[in-house]
Design an enzyme around this catalytic site. Structure first.
Site, PDB file in Angstrom:
ATOM      1  N   GLY A  75      22.497   7.245 -20.043  1.00 32.70           N
ATOM      2  CA  GLY A  75      21.572   6.567 -20.959  1.00 32.70           C
ATOM      3  C   GLY A  75      20.284   7.312 -21.275  1.00 32.70           C
ATOM      4  O   GLY A  75      19.968   7.555 -22.439  1.00 32.70           O
ATOM      5  N   ILE A  76      19.522   7.702 -20.244  1.00 34.61           N
ATOM      6  CA  ILE A  76      18.261   8.414 -20.484  1.00 34.61           C
ATOM      7  C   ILE A  76      18.552   9.852 -20.910  1.00 34.61           C
ATOM      8  O   ILE A  76      17.961  10.373 -21.859  1.00 34.61           O
ATOM      9  CB  ILE A  76      17.377   8.382 -19.211  1.00 34.61           C
ATOM     10  CG1 ILE A  76      17.037   6.942 -18.831  1.00 34.61           C
ATOM     11  CG2 ILE A  76      16.124   9.218 -19.404  1.00 34.61           C
ATOM     12  CD1 ILE A  76      16.350   6.797 -17.465  1.00 34.61           C
ATOM     13  N   GLY A  77      19.479  10.502 -20.205  1.00 34.32           N
ATOM     14  CA  GLY A  77      19.792  11.901 -20.497  1.00 34.32           C
ATOM     15  C   GLY A  77      20.312  12.107 -21.910  1.00 34.32           C
ATOM     16  O   GLY A  77      19.983  13.107 -22.561  1.00 34.32           O
ATOM     17  N   MET A  97      13.502   2.927 -19.583  1.00 32.82           N
ATOM     18  CA  MET A  97      12.833   4.135 -20.061  1.00 32.82           C
ATOM     19  C   MET A  97      12.429   4.030 -21.528  1.00 32.82           C
ATOM     20  O   MET A  97      11.438   4.618 -21.946  1.00 32.82           O
ATOM     21  CB  MET A  97      13.744   5.353 -19.821  1.00 32.82           C
ATOM     22  CG  MET A  97      13.092   6.669 -20.097  1.00 32.82           C
ATOM     23  SD  MET A  97      11.557   6.947 -19.160  1.00 32.82           S
ATOM     24  CE  MET A  97      12.189   7.617 -17.620  1.00 32.82           C
ATOM     25  N   LEU A 105      21.358  10.716 -15.846  1.00 30.35           N
ATOM     26  CA  LEU A 105      20.157   9.886 -15.843  1.00 30.35           C
ATOM     27  C   LEU A 105      20.441   8.555 -16.540  1.00 30.35           C
ATOM     28  O   LEU A 105      20.282   8.417 -17.749  1.00 30.35           O
ATOM     29  CB  LEU A 105      19.014  10.621 -16.559  1.00 30.35           C
ATOM     30  CG  LEU A 105      18.768  12.073 -16.114  1.00 30.35           C
ATOM     31  CD1 LEU A 105      17.686  12.715 -16.965  1.00 30.35           C
ATOM     32  CD2 LEU A 105      18.394  12.125 -14.635  1.00 30.35           C
ATOM     33  N   GLY A 106      20.913   7.582 -15.767  1.00 29.17           N
ATOM     34  CA  GLY A 106      21.162   6.244 -16.312  1.00 29.17           C
ATOM     35  C   GLY A 106      20.293   5.249 -15.568  1.00 29.17           C
ATOM     36  O   GLY A 106      19.195   5.586 -15.112  1.00 29.17           O
ATOM     37  N   ARG A 116      15.631   1.412  -8.138  1.00 26.17           N
ATOM     38  CA  ARG A 116      15.786   2.000  -6.796  1.00 26.17           C
ATOM     39  C   ARG A 116      14.712   3.066  -6.580  1.00 26.17           C
ATOM     40  O   ARG A 116      14.372   3.796  -7.510  1.00 26.17           O
ATOM     41  CB  ARG A 116      17.180   2.612  -6.645  1.00 26.17           C
ATOM     42  CG  ARG A 116      18.253   1.579  -6.401  1.00 26.17           C
ATOM     43  CD  ARG A 116      19.637   2.187  -6.403  1.00 26.17           C
ATOM     44  NE  ARG A 116      20.263   2.102  -7.712  1.00 26.17           N
ATOM     45  CZ  ARG A 116      21.450   2.628  -8.020  1.00 26.17           C
ATOM     46  NH1 ARG A 116      22.127   3.298  -7.111  1.00 26.17           N
ATOM     47  NH2 ARG A 116      21.943   2.505  -9.237  1.00 26.17           N
ATOM     48  N   GLY A 146      21.123   4.175 -12.679  1.00 27.36           N
ATOM     49  CA  GLY A 146      21.134   5.007 -11.468  1.00 27.36           C
ATOM     50  C   GLY A 146      20.996   6.445 -11.941  1.00 27.36           C
ATOM     51  O   GLY A 146      21.436   6.779 -13.043  1.00 27.36           O
ATOM     52  N   ARG A 201      37.508   2.083 -10.682  1.00 27.21           N
ATOM     53  CA  ARG A 201      36.366   2.832 -10.185  1.00 27.21           C
ATOM     54  C   ARG A 201      36.083   2.309  -8.775  1.00 27.21           C
ATOM     55  O   ARG A 201      35.894   1.107  -8.560  1.00 27.21           O
ATOM     56  CB  ARG A 201      35.144   2.591 -11.067  1.00 27.21           C
ATOM     57  CG  ARG A 201      33.935   3.345 -10.585  1.00 27.21           C
ATOM     58  CD  ARG A 201      32.706   2.492 -10.554  1.00 27.21           C
ATOM     59  NE  ARG A 201      31.584   3.257 -10.049  1.00 27.21           N
ATOM     60  CZ  ARG A 201      30.375   2.770  -9.915  1.00 27.21           C
ATOM     61  NH1 ARG A 201      30.124   1.524 -10.256  1.00 27.21           N
ATOM     62  NH2 ARG A 201      29.412   3.509  -9.443  1.00 27.21           N
TER      63      ARG A 201
HETATM   64  P1  ADP Z   1      23.990   2.532 -16.240  1.00 26.88           P
HETATM   65  O1  ADP Z   1      23.589   3.448 -15.151  1.00 26.88           O
HETATM   66  O2  ADP Z   1      23.611   1.111 -15.991  1.00 26.88           O
HETATM   67  O3  ADP Z   1      25.415   2.712 -16.722  1.00 26.88           O
HETATM   68  P2  ADP Z   1      23.114   3.809 -18.684  1.00 26.88           P
HETATM   69  O4  ADP Z   1      23.738   5.127 -18.478  1.00 26.88           O
HETATM   70  O5  ADP Z   1      23.590   2.993 -19.831  1.00 26.88           O
HETATM   71  O6  ADP Z   1      23.057   2.896 -17.419  1.00 26.88           O
HETATM   72  O7  ADP Z   1      21.540   4.072 -18.866  1.00 26.88           O
HETATM   73  C1  ADP Z   1      20.621   3.040 -18.866  1.00 26.88           C
HETATM   74  C2  ADP Z   1      19.242   3.629 -19.062  1.00 26.88           C
HETATM   75  O8  ADP Z   1      19.232   4.395 -20.275  1.00 26.88           O
HETATM   76  C3  ADP Z   1      18.130   2.596 -19.184  1.00 26.88           C
HETATM   77  O9  ADP Z   1      17.034   2.925 -18.347  1.00 26.88           O
HETATM   78  C4  ADP Z   1      17.698   2.725 -20.631  1.00 26.88           C
HETATM   79  O10 ADP Z   1      16.369   2.479 -20.811  1.00 26.88           O
HETATM   80  C5  ADP Z   1      17.996   4.180 -20.907  1.00 26.88           C
HETATM   81  N1  ADP Z   1      18.081   4.425 -22.357  1.00 26.88           N
HETATM   82  C6  ADP Z   1      19.006   3.986 -23.219  1.00 26.88           C
HETATM   83  N2  ADP Z   1      18.689   4.376 -24.477  1.00 26.88           N
HETATM   84  C7  ADP Z   1      17.539   5.077 -24.383  1.00 26.88           C
HETATM   85  C8  ADP Z   1      16.683   5.732 -25.325  1.00 26.88           C
HETATM   86  N3  ADP Z   1      16.949   5.735 -26.618  1.00 26.88           N
HETATM   87  N4  ADP Z   1      15.587   6.345 -24.860  1.00 26.88           N
HETATM   88  C9  ADP Z   1      15.292   6.332 -23.543  1.00 26.88           C
HETATM   89  N5  ADP Z   1      16.043   5.744 -22.613  1.00 26.88           N
HETATM   90  C10 ADP Z   1      17.148   5.118 -23.026  1.00 26.88           C
END
Ligand code: ADP
Length: 393
Positions: free
Chosen positions: A327-329, A283, A208-209, A240, A211, A94
């Site tokens: 993660g959030i999405g 989140m 929505l992670g 950020r 980042g 990556r």
């Molecule tokens: P990265 O961008 O570090 O790879 P991820 O895609 O794993 O991150 O997403 C991380 C985010 O996802 C964090 O803000 C976390 O709180 C959120 N997240 C993970 N599980 C949940 C959940 N069940 N409900 C809400 N947010 C979540």
């Protein structure tokens, strides 16, 4: 003996890897994944089965530092010795920035690495370390085919107006461009959308992670995206800031005692959800909290998303499908519900039960526009591209 592609995400003091079999170029099977953390002073290695079950771990002890070359050497040796006769036949990396030169994945040569390292000043948080990982493998395993897969290249299809800022040509020519990020994830999602929404041409994807960004796609190609030059702007993120007007930055530099370094720390590390809530960048914590500042953080996040999605629907001339990922999405039914409720005017009608179950389709059967949850898989995308490029060699 199982041939494997090693997928590497190389950071400043940590490395993540995935090993993928080469039997199926379209869908390479994950064999195992893991990483080395805290390389600067207390390195530890962990490897897991595809289902997350731990396979092995190793610690070097505090005070010990590992170079990228040593850590990657350990990973390859471990794969070849411990994991049922794996033979690493290629490595895929990556790399965040591909610059204007790369509109897709590229085979790595010393000259390509020099070009990519030359972009490090624009994105110092990941780019130099992504390059360092590839150089380390080239040194430790000369002759091993390597491929770079970029976050920016998916967005090179954007029209020129979406890739520039209203700055003088002399400045634009220095490489100040709207690069766009999360392109490996968007590439993956663009290949999944036809499976759940055949015929959908105008699609908005929200990655929505930690980042976060939004991408408008027409026929599977990026036409607009929110994260700009070095991954700071667009949506607010875990730490950020997202969009902050440039004149605020002048003010902080000129009149509020900030140095450039302090400002960078503020905007990248202390802002976004963390800055708004004052207590958490997660989140999971914020969405269930009754504290006013936590609610404000979630509301700002949702409102920013609604604004980008509305704007991008206009750019696309309408909307056929909306996708949530990362993660959030993928996991926050509350954020998705809040976004869809505010987008009902676009013809999106939430199906609460499907949303609570994380989809895949989270809108009702009669919703004019469909919304989906699609889990992303950047590592698999890198494995696919690496196999495709090294097989064709
Ligand atoms: P990265 O961008 O570090 O790879 P991820 O895609 O794993 O991150 O997403 C991380 C985010 O996802 C964090 O803000 C976390 O709180 C959120 N997240 C993970 N599980 C949940 C959940 N069940 N409900 C809400 N947010 C979540």
């Amino acid at each position: 003996m199982t041939d494997a592609v090693l997928v590497v995400n190389s950071g400043s003091t940590s490395l993540k890897f995935g090993a993928y079999g080469t039997s199926n170029v379209e869908d390479p099977p994950l064999l195992c994944r893991g990483g080395v953390d805290s390389m600067a002073g207390d390195p530890h290695f962990i490897a897991k089965e595809p289902d997350g079950k731990p396979i092995d771990a190793h610690e070097w002890g505090s005070g010990h530092a590992l170079s990228h070359k040593e850590a990657l050497g350990y990973i390859v040796q471990w794969l070849e010795q411990h994991e049922a006769n794996i033979k690493v036949v290629a490595a895929g990396h990556r790399v965040v920035l591909g610059g204007t030169r790369f509109e897709g994945p590229a085979k790595i040569t010393p000259e390509v690495l020099d070009y990519l390292d030359g972009l490090s000043a624009m994105e110092p948080s990941h780019q130099p370390f992504n390059v360092r990982g590839a150089r380390a493998i080239a040194e430790a395993f000369p002759g091993l085919p390597q491929v770079a897969v970029f976050d920016t290249s998916f967005h090179r299809t954007m029209p020129e107006v979406a890739q520039i800022y209203a700055l003088p040509k002399a400045v634009r020519d220095t490489g100040v461009r709207h690069w766009g990020y999360h392109g490996i994830s968007y590439d993956y999602i663009s290949r999944q959308v036809p499976k759940v929404a055949p015929g959908a041409r105008r699609v908005i994807v929200a990655h929505l992670g930690g980042g976060a960004s939004v991408c408008a796609m027409l026929d599977g190609r990026s036409v607009e995206t929110s994260m700009a030059f070095a991954g700071l702007t667009g949506l607010p993120m875990a730490t950020r800031s997202g969009d902050v007007p440039a004149d605020v930055i002048f003010y902080l530099l000129r009149s509020a005692g900030y140095t450039a370094e302090a400002l960078e720390k503020l905007l990248y590390g202390q802002s976004g959800l963390l800055g708004l809530s004052g207590d958490s960048a997660d989140m999971r914590v914020l969405q269930d909290s009754a504290a006013a500042d936590d609610k404000l953080a979630v509301d700002y996040f949702v409102t920013s998303l609604v604004k980008f999605i509305g704007a991008y629907a206009a750019v696309l001339g309408g909307l056929d499908a909306l996708v949530f990922t990362a993660g959030i999405g993928e996991n926050s039914a509350k954020v998705r519900a809040a976004v869809l409720e505010r987008l009902s005017t676009f013809g999106l009608t939430l199906d609460p039960a499907a949303n609570a179950a994380n989809g895949p389709r989270i809108t009702t059967a009669d919703s004019a526009v469909a919304a989906f949850v699609i889990p992303t898989n950047e590592e698999l995308m890198i494995a696919q591209h690496t196999l495709a490029l090294t097989r064709s060699a």
